[in-house]
Design a protein around this motif. Structure first.
Motif, mmCIF file in Angstrom:
data_model
loop_
_atom_site.group_PDB
_atom_site.id
_atom_site.type_symbol
_atom_site.label_atom_id
_atom_site.label_comp_id
_atom_site.label_asym_id
_atom_site.label_seq_id
_atom_site.Cartn_x
_atom_site.Cartn_y
_atom_site.Cartn_z
ATOM 1 N N PRO A 120 30.335 46.490 40.124
ATOM 2 C CA PRO A 120 31.123 46.128 39.196
ATOM 3 C C PRO A 120 30.776 44.259 40.061
ATOM 4 O O PRO A 120 31.239 43.720 41.369
ATOM 5 N N ALA A 121 30.486 43.652 39.124
ATOM 6 C CA ALA A 121 29.749 42.668 39.230
ATOM 7 C C ALA A 121 30.889 41.500 38.761
ATOM 8 O O ALA A 121 29.968 40.099 38.500
ATOM 9 N N GLY A 122 31.987 41.512 38.492
ATOM 10 C CA GLY A 122 32.602 40.665 37.350
ATOM 11 C C GLY A 122 32.951 39.599 38.187
ATOM 12 O O GLY A 122 32.945 39.641 39.656
ATOM 13 N N GLY A 123 33.986 38.530 37.587
ATOM 14 C CA GLY A 123 34.286 37.172 38.358
ATOM 15 C C GLY A 123 35.961 37.332 38.763
ATOM 16 O O GLY A 123 36.260 36.714 39.432
ATOM 17 N N ASP A 124 36.108 38.578 39.314
ATOM 18 C CA ASP A 124 38.106 39.205 39.264
ATOM 19 C C ASP A 124 37.992 39.816 40.735
ATOM 20 O O ASP A 124 39.268 40.000 41.179
ATOM 21 N N GLY A 125 37.155 39.684 41.289
ATOM 22 C CA GLY A 125 37.228 39.624 43.001
ATOM 23 C C GLY A 125 37.006 41.219 42.651
ATOM 24 O O GLY A 125 36.510 41.889 44.473
ATOM 25 N N GLU A 126 36.246 41.982 42.277
ATOM 26 C CA GLU A 126 35.770 43.668 42.385
ATOM 27 C C GLU A 126 34.289 43.575 43.497
ATOM 28 O O GLU A 126 34.744 44.213 44.367
ATOM 29 N N PRO A 127 34.058 42.486 43.393
ATOM 30 C CA PRO A 127 32.515 42.134 44.427
ATOM 31 C C PRO A 127 32.762 42.160 45.280
ATOM 32 O O PRO A 127 32.343 43.056 46.237
ATOM 33 N N ASP A 128 33.473 41.240 45.942
ATOM 34 C CA ASP A 128 34.048 40.919 47.027
ATOM 35 C C ASP A 128 34.706 42.975 47.830
ATOM 36 O O ASP A 128 34.587 42.608 48.666
#
Length: 195
Positions: A120-128
């Motif tokens: 997941p590459a969204g901006g909600d911190g999930e990539p991190d």
């Protein structure tokens, strides 16, 4: 796994395209398991091709190397293709163009195996979160923690990672069908699809 999936449809004397063949590890595994197959290995790096040649030694009679990218590959038709740990370096449009070029080179129904970073590459911190999980796995395997954590930033800066759903959509948009996820391990995903 990739060799098993290819072997479901590639004939005993089949021709297989390997995109991103530098290093030679998959060529070595595939050619040992299927000595009747002929391989066209494509890689942009002359250094990586040289490394593959050293690794394979005299086992290159059924392998032809091509320095470059997909446009430098023979037109085929190929009975199967694989692209392992490479597509995550390509941005969306270039990835789609590459997938279409692979598809065009395959015989109808031929298998294509792709495996690379996809999360997941969204901006909600999930990539991190996924990148931290991947780093923790590397540390558990013996990598220095500082090196693993530095890898997070490198991946964020250099890899235009797509989500698994986006990767599957691109395969379908490129003309592939029967897209199936066969491998999932933290940030790595692998698909088999048919031309």
């Amino acid at each position: 796994m990739a060799g098993i999936l290819l072997a479901e449809h590639v004939p005993d004397q089949g021709r297989v395209l390997i995109l991103g063949a530098g290093g030679g590890l998959e060529l070595q595994a595939f050619s040992r398991a299927h000595p009747g197959w002929h391989f066209d290995g494509v890689d942009p790096s002359p250094t990586m091709i040289a490394q593959a040649r050293r690794l394979l030694g005299s086992d290159t009679a059924n392998i032809t190397f091509h320095q470059g990218y997909i446009d430098d590959a023979p037109e085929g038709p190929f009975d199967g293709a694989a692209c392992l740990l490479t597509l995550h370096f390509l941005r969306h449009d270039e990835r789609l163009r590459t997938l279409r070029a692979v598809h065009r080179r395959l015989s109808p129904g031929a298998p294509f195996i792709a495996a690379h970073h996809s999360f997941p590459a969204g901006g909600d911190g999930e990539p991190d979160l996924w990148l931290r999980r991947n780093a923790a796995w590397l540390v558990a395997g013996g990598m220095d923690e500082a090196q693993a954590l530095a890898g997070i930033e490198t991946m964020k800066e250099r890899l235009p990672v797509l989500s698994p759903a986006e990767d599957e959509r691109l395969l379908i948009e490129a003309g592939f069908h029967d897209v199936q996820l066969f491998y999932a391990a933290l940030t790595f995903k692998g698909w088999v699809a048919r031309a």
